[in-house]
Design a protein around this motif. Structure first.
Motif, mmCIF file in Angstrom:
data_model
loop_
_atom_site.group_PDB
_atom_site.id
_atom_site.type_symbol
_atom_site.label_atom_id
_atom_site.label_comp_id
_atom_site.label_asym_id
_atom_site.label_seq_id
_atom_site.Cartn_x
_atom_site.Cartn_y
_atom_site.Cartn_z
ATOM 1 N N ALA A 158 0.832 -1.211 0.000
ATOM 2 C CA ALA A 158 0.000 0.000 0.000
ATOM 3 C C ALA A 158 0.859 1.250 0.000
ATOM 4 N N GLY A 159 2.073 1.127 0.501
ATOM 5 C CA GLY A 159 2.972 2.266 0.507
ATOM 6 C C GLY A 159 3.671 2.480 -0.816
ATOM 7 N N GLY A 160 3.441 1.587 -1.761
ATOM 8 C CA GLY A 160 3.993 1.777 -3.098
ATOM 9 C C GLY A 160 5.107 0.808 -3.467
ATOM 10 N N LEU A 194 -3.763 -1.861 -6.230
ATOM 11 C CA LEU A 194 -4.221 -0.478 -6.232
ATOM 12 C C LEU A 194 -5.407 -0.321 -5.272
ATOM 13 N N SER A 197 -4.242 -0.454 -1.811
ATOM 14 C CA SER A 197 -3.686 0.829 -1.392
ATOM 15 C C SER A 197 -4.799 1.781 -0.971
ATOM 16 N N ASN A 201 -5.008 2.997 2.775
ATOM 17 C CA ASN A 201 -4.754 4.416 2.993
ATOM 18 C C ASN A 201 -6.032 5.192 3.253
ATOM 19 N N LEU A 203 -8.865 5.866 1.513
ATOM 20 C CA LEU A 203 -9.379 6.839 0.562
ATOM 21 C C LEU A 203 -10.885 6.716 0.466
ATOM 22 N N ARG B 191 7.324 5.880 -10.327
ATOM 23 C CA ARG B 191 7.644 4.652 -11.017
ATOM 24 C C ARG B 191 6.406 3.995 -11.631
ATOM 25 N N LEU B 194 0.991 2.761 -8.452
ATOM 26 C CA LEU B 194 0.912 2.631 -7.003
ATOM 27 C C LEU B 194 1.491 3.871 -6.341
ATOM 28 N N GLN B 195 2.647 4.272 -6.799
ATOM 29 C CA GLN B 195 3.267 5.460 -6.217
ATOM 30 C C GLN B 195 2.430 6.695 -6.522
ATOM 31 N N SER B 197 -0.799 6.704 -6.713
ATOM 32 C CA SER B 197 -1.901 6.652 -5.753
ATOM 33 C C SER B 197 -1.469 7.202 -4.413
ATOM 34 N N VAL B 198 -0.283 6.804 -3.997
ATOM 35 C CA VAL B 198 0.237 7.267 -2.715
ATOM 36 C C VAL B 198 0.406 8.786 -2.734
ATOM 37 N N ASN B 201 -3.167 10.500 -3.027
ATOM 38 C CA ASN B 201 -3.997 10.332 -1.849
ATOM 39 C C ASN B 201 -3.311 10.827 -0.586
ATOM 40 N N LEU B 203 -0.434 10.026 1.249
ATOM 41 C CA LEU B 203 -0.019 9.132 2.326
ATOM 42 C C LEU B 203 1.305 9.623 2.904
ATOM 43 N N VAL B 205 4.391 8.416 3.888
ATOM 44 C CA VAL B 205 5.191 7.184 3.777
ATOM 45 C C VAL B 205 6.386 7.233 4.709
#
Lengths: 205, 205
Positions: A158-160, A194, A197, A201, A203, B191, B194-195, B197-198, B201, B203, B205
């Motif tokens: 979830a952190g990427g 996704l 995540s 997180n 959302l 990258r 996922l990143q 999204s982080v 949203n 987060l 980290v």
DNA sequence: TCGGCTATTGAACCAAAGTACAGTCCGCCG
DNA sequence: CGGCGGACTGTACTTTGGTTCAATAGCCGA
């Protein structure tokens, strides 16, 4: 129940057509054509980049029917603003026909339509104001459905992190990471990392 | 859609019968008789003087269907508590059949049912707080680096949508979605989705 | 002791995501 | 005008993610 749809361009979407076969679509300058008296709903589309104030003022002269805003890019802030401005609801421009029918049903009966995410937020924020339960309990409900190891994997993903990175961090093989993820998706009814995540997180989706 | 109604006494009200002809009414000890799998809703009556915790714990072992609470003496506080406890809605025990049908429709589709008064109150009382919060967490730094179209794509992807879904929503091809995503990753030095999204949203980290 | 849950891993496979290298069309700006 | 950036699309490719078949091993409660 008559439906009038306002849009910058007179473009009838298929989902609208399906949900409201008798709807009439009008450009904003045709506001004065709307008769009063019969039960109906005004739908007004807010396209990307348009200012809500402009859109609302454009239909200012219309008879007082309940107003629902179609948002191309809905957000909780927009929904709130629309409701504050007197709208009876706000939903995604591309919402499914079943959803539209439901919105029409609620709004047509004098109700308010609020999207799921906002509703949850409203309920949550008020609960916090009342100072009852801790907000952590609900946030972590996903964690309680998982094993300890699965929670570790879920947090990293979830952190990427990629599968390879998770594997490296936890000193296990990529294959094992996949196995854990599979179990996580299964337990939480998710489709992919996704959505994980988004869930972890917290959302509003 | 199957309906199961729980009550201390197996007493079927006329309005329930009319709204849900196929409903089965069960005493609380018969929870275990409910099958899983088919779509359905659990309705549970909270009579005057009963403790909600008792009522909820009585149906604790039931399959995970959405739960709606029938309140003999509804209040905003009770509705809040029910929602916090995981119920999907709460309505007056003696609500009209049309209302019940509407509740069933909303809840059956995964929605929450909140009465009008509470909804109005929630919207009013939290408007300011919510607006402030969304302004603070806005953090448009990522959005300002992107074109309008890229922001749209970024929002959808960050919300958990696949390329195909984004393409469908924006009426473009999957290929174009990939192109936009490529530009987004480049501009924000990310990258993958996922990143993104982080980042979107917000987060920590 | 046995069944169930968890953790771990392998091979093989298909689908989705992302990259590389193209191109067209449009509006804006010097 | 000609260059630039944005939006859009195509073909072909590599990488990653996720699933479907397994299997082994430890722990724990009935």
């Amino acid at each position: 129940m008559q439906h009038w749809i306002f849009d910058r361009e007179a473009e009838m979407l298929a989902s609208w057509q399906e949900a409201m076969p008798t709807a009439r679509i009008l450009s904003r300058s045709e506001v004065s054509n709307i008769p009063g008296g019969e039960p109906g709903i005004l739908w007004c589309r807010l396209r990307s980049g348009e200012a809500m104030d402009d859109v609302l003022s454009a239909i200012h002269g219309a008879p007082r029917y309940p107003l629902v805003l179609f948002c191309d890019e809905p957000s909780d802030a927009i929904v709130m603003k629309a409701l504050e401005a007197g709208a009876a609801g706000c939903c995604n421009t591309h919402a499914a026909p079943e959803v539209l029918r439901q919105v029409a049903l609620v709004v047509g009966n004098g109700g308010l339509w609020v999207g799921q995410s906002l509703l949850r937020q409203l309920v949550g924020s008020t609960a916090r104001t009342l100072g009852q339960r801790s907000r952590e309990e609900k946030r972590d409900d996903w964690a309680q459905l998982l094993s300890e190891r699965e929670v570790q994997v879920a947090r990293l993903v979830a952190g990427g992190a990629s599968n390879k990175e998770v594997a490296s961090q936890l000193s296990i093989t990529e294959r094992t990471v996949k196995a854990h993820l599979g179990a996580i998706f299964e337990k939480l009814s998710l489709r992919d990392r996704l959505q994980l995540s988004v869930r972890v997180n917290g959302l509003t989706v």
